[in-house]
Design an enzyme around this catalytic site. Structure first.
Site, PDB file in Angstrom:
ATOM      1  N   ASP A  17     -28.158   1.126  -0.905  1.00 49.56           N
ATOM      2  CA  ASP A  17     -27.242   0.934   0.332  1.00 49.56           C
ATOM      3  C   ASP A  17     -25.922   2.084   1.344  1.00 49.56           C
ATOM      4  O   ASP A  17     -25.821   2.886   0.339  1.00 49.56           O
ATOM      5  CB  ASP A  17     -26.409  -0.485  -0.100  1.00 49.56           C
ATOM      6  CG  ASP A  17     -25.616   0.032  -0.822  1.00 49.56           C
ATOM      7  OD1 ASP A  17     -25.562   0.328  -1.933  1.00 49.56           O
ATOM      8  OD2 ASP A  17     -24.633  -0.763  -0.751  1.00 49.56           O
ATOM      9  N   GLU A  32     -23.121  -1.254  -3.493  1.00 44.78           N
ATOM     10  CA  GLU A  32     -22.444  -0.315  -4.437  1.00 44.78           C
ATOM     11  C   GLU A  32     -21.073  -0.835  -3.084  1.00 44.78           C
ATOM     12  O   GLU A  32     -20.200  -0.654  -3.475  1.00 44.78           O
ATOM     13  CB  GLU A  32     -23.115   0.738  -4.275  1.00 44.78           C
ATOM     14  CG  GLU A  32     -21.836   1.312  -4.697  1.00 44.78           C
ATOM     15  CD  GLU A  32     -20.669   2.301  -4.980  1.00 44.78           C
ATOM     16  OE1 GLU A  32     -19.516   3.020  -4.713  1.00 44.78           O
ATOM     17  OE2 GLU A  32     -20.868   2.329  -3.345  1.00 44.78           O
TER      18      GLU A  32
END
Lengths: 457, 457
Positions: free
Chosen positions: A87, A151
């Site tokens: 991400d 994250e």
């Protein structure tokens, strides 16, 4: 071994595969991109299979999935667990990008795109290094991949996954490439990270927006009050005023500070690169200390009242801010979040009400530099850069490093190849093609040295 | 005369015509609504013609047009110039409206819509009172209308229009209904207004957004700095710290303050109506003094950094705020804007750069209560409310009142019928049907008494 020949022959394909990954806007913070985050996971799972990984699985979580894949060569060899995240940070403000954040372009040997360095470019080095070792029959360790998609929003589901998969994730060391080197000719390895406490605050004054003429001067303006409260969080020496904030801070010794001071740094270059009139920070510490070994408090976002075209004479009912604190050993995010909440509520004047909503937190870490894994990494860098890397404490946060240690009992080596100037989290994020290829070249040497040093132990 | 019979017979039509006007989203601050602002002008010009006005003209300006219309009965009679504005404040935040701001609804005898009170409802009273007097052949004065569409953005083109049309605008008094009464059973007439200085500030730190981990603590965060600068604009007694800010402030005498204190006011009701934990303001002054005879400084909007979903760990390159200062006699907007700009630039730390952009300003005024016009208005209110109205200094600003005096040499009577609780400039703005009809009933008496008192002079 010699990775360079295979690298030379395949680097154009490696780069174009990375560009394909960067075209997927996998922004985890914004639900509008959820399908893209899932597409990024599918893409990487397939690339792991193509590279030769077994048991590749897109493991569902309460949020975005975690990709697992492995290559077990034999039970005698050491096992390395590679972590990365697919991400990316939100790309806004879009208008400041010179080219669209999700349409990667190569300029002056740099790849420009959101996630180019953080962390798609760096995690993809590991998949290509794995492919290289498989193709050259030179994989000397058991290898496991764990790639997450949350994250940038706090890895909320990773610890649950780790708790539920301890056997599958067993390893001798964890390798993460989500940090940087000092410069392309000054290699370094991150030996410590700051933790984080992140909160969102809401200040409410009157129960509705008011006309600033009819009410101005007679009611507390929540924006003015929020500014006063935020301003009071630092004193004139830029020390943070939250009671007990520094109680557990691990102070470095004079020797350690002297060692840090040896890292090449030029404050004038630093200022001109950011067009700063002056640097700024806590009294008694150098710039490099302020952004690495000292805790901080920064407002990451603020909003309230009328922010549109022209002038509106309103007293807003509410004002908001997002505030993050970077933590150093031995502070804990829970402790600091509690102290912030208590203090911020305590300093609110009677004329307003305050809400403090904690976002994600993470713990600071210092990674041992005397471990076999760190030494192997150091030798690998020396092999490919021609210089011994300097151990450096970084100001960033990778909260899961502390979590891996506590949950799995495994230390991490932070083998990053980015540069501070890569503008991660900023418009025009980029990653040097030199750095991308140098990582793919260096990683196989790490496995080689790590296997040798482990056996000879 | 007796306006009530005609009023009774036509009030439903009067209200439905006002609702049609309120359905036009004439937001002058936002270019997206420019066609709607022009539609509102057309609508009112037609209503003036229908009511019997001559020489109705939609006069172009560099911005939105000014509507002129007149009814000259004879040169012997006094001439009244009616001013109003057909533009409205932006309606956001939309989500706080209980019904859409431009789809008026009537609840508990109140009309809910943006502009219901400020100023469409109040200016439309004058058009309907004019129709009433024409229909009853009871117009005792020459009448002129001047309706603008840029009041909410600073009336930037009105003064030019006034300078270019001095002959056409010649009158004995100006009447404006853009203020309020204390309560429906406590009539009052505004005898003074605050002026305004409105600025937008921009604080720039680093030349790009930065990762708060890699840079946090080492560079000035423009949001934190902006908060510190804003906080420093008030001292611990909530006095404004800008050097010279109070130099020209006209202090009221003990007698005048005692007179003011007689106006009915209950601080507990005030607090509970706004759900305030406490009132707040300058030490040494009452709530009613703080919002009327004292100058203020309020942040009307603030923004910077990441304000979207979730958490982003960024140090923004820039932070912004819109700040307005309400002025009292004898401050001037030019003087205060200059002092603000000088001070705000002076207190900026070297680590940031600051820009101060002035928006519109306006001058404070005190209107004479011993004039024939004020006395005629007072008698008109007494006639229809059954009580003598109290003269009140208001905290709001109608900058053009001072401009009319300086350009045309004409005094203004502020004959407003709104209530502080009408939520002008706020979500769920409304205007009482009682107040709308009471205005239409009262205005003709003003003309009657004003004509009589002028002749007997």
């Amino acid at each position: 071994m010699n990775p360079t020949s295979y690298l030379e022959a395949n680097k154009d394909r490696f780069i174009s595969e990375l560009l394909d990954l960067l075209r997927i806007p996998s922004v985890s913070a914004d639900p509008a991109f959820s399908n893209d985050v899932l597409r990024a996971a599918d893409y990487l799972a397939q690339k792991l299979r193509d590279a030769g990984a077994d048991n590749v699985e897109i493991c569902p979580t309460a949020g975005y999935p975690i990709i697992y894949g492995e290559k077990i060569i034999d039970s005698a060899s050491p096992t390395v667990l590679v972590y990365g995240h697919y991400d990316v940070q939100p790309a806004d403000p879009y208008e400041l990008w010179h080219s669209p954040p999700f349409e990667p372009v190569i300029k002056e040997n740099k790849i420009y795109a959101r996630g180019a360095c953080d962390d798609k470019g760096q995690l993809y080095m590991h998949i290509k290094a794995f492919e290289l070792m498989m193709q050259q029959n030179q994989l000397p360790c058991n290898l496991k991949f764990m790639l997450e998609g949350e994250e940038e929003i706090g890895s909320n589901n990773l610890d649950i996954f780790v708790q539920q998969n301890k056997a599958r994730l067993q390893a001798d060391v964890i390798v993460i490439s989500d940090t940087g080197i000092i410069a392309n000719d000054v290699p370094s390895i991150t030996s410590g990270l700051r933790g984080m406490s992140y909160v969102e605050v809401e200040v409410t004054g009157p129960n509705r927006d008011l006309h600033s003429g009819l009410y101005g001067g007679a009611v507390a303006n929540p924006i003015n009050v929020l500014c006063q409260m935020i301003a009071s969080l630092h004193d004139e020496n830029n020390h943070i005023t939250i009671p007990g904030f520094y109680d557990n801070v691990q102070e470095l010794t004079a020797e350690e500070r002297a060692e840090m001071a040896k890292a090449p740094f030029n404050v004038e270059d630093y200022k001109s690169a950011l067009q700063l009139g002056d640097v700024h920070g806590e009294a008694g510490y150098s710039t490099m200390e302020r952004n690495s070994i000292r805790p901080t408090l920064d407002v990451n976002g603020i909003w309230g009242g009328y922010t549109g075209e022209g002038a509106k004479t309103v007293i807003a009912s509410k004002a908001f801010a997002k505030i993050s604190m970077r933590l150093v050993p031995n502070q804990t995010s829970e402790e600091i979040t509690e102290k912030f909440k208590k203090h911020f509520t305590a300093i609110a004047p009677k004329s307003v009400t305050v809400q403090v909503k904690p976002h994600h937190g993470g713990e600071p870490v210092v990674t041992p530099t005397n471990s076999i894994a760190y030494q192997a990494a150091s030798r690998a860098f020396e092999q490919t850069f021609g210089k011994k890397p300097i151990p450096v404490r970084s100001g960033g946060s990778i909260p899961i490093v502390a979590m891996f240690k506590s949950e799995l009992g495994i230390d991490t080596v932070l083998m990053g190849f980015g540069l501070d100037s890569d503008a991660i989290h900023s418009p025009n994020e980029h990653y040097g093609i030199f750095n991308f290829l140098k990582g793919i070249e260096t990683i196989p040497y790490f496995y080689k040295f790590y296997a040798e040093m482990s056996k000879s132990k």
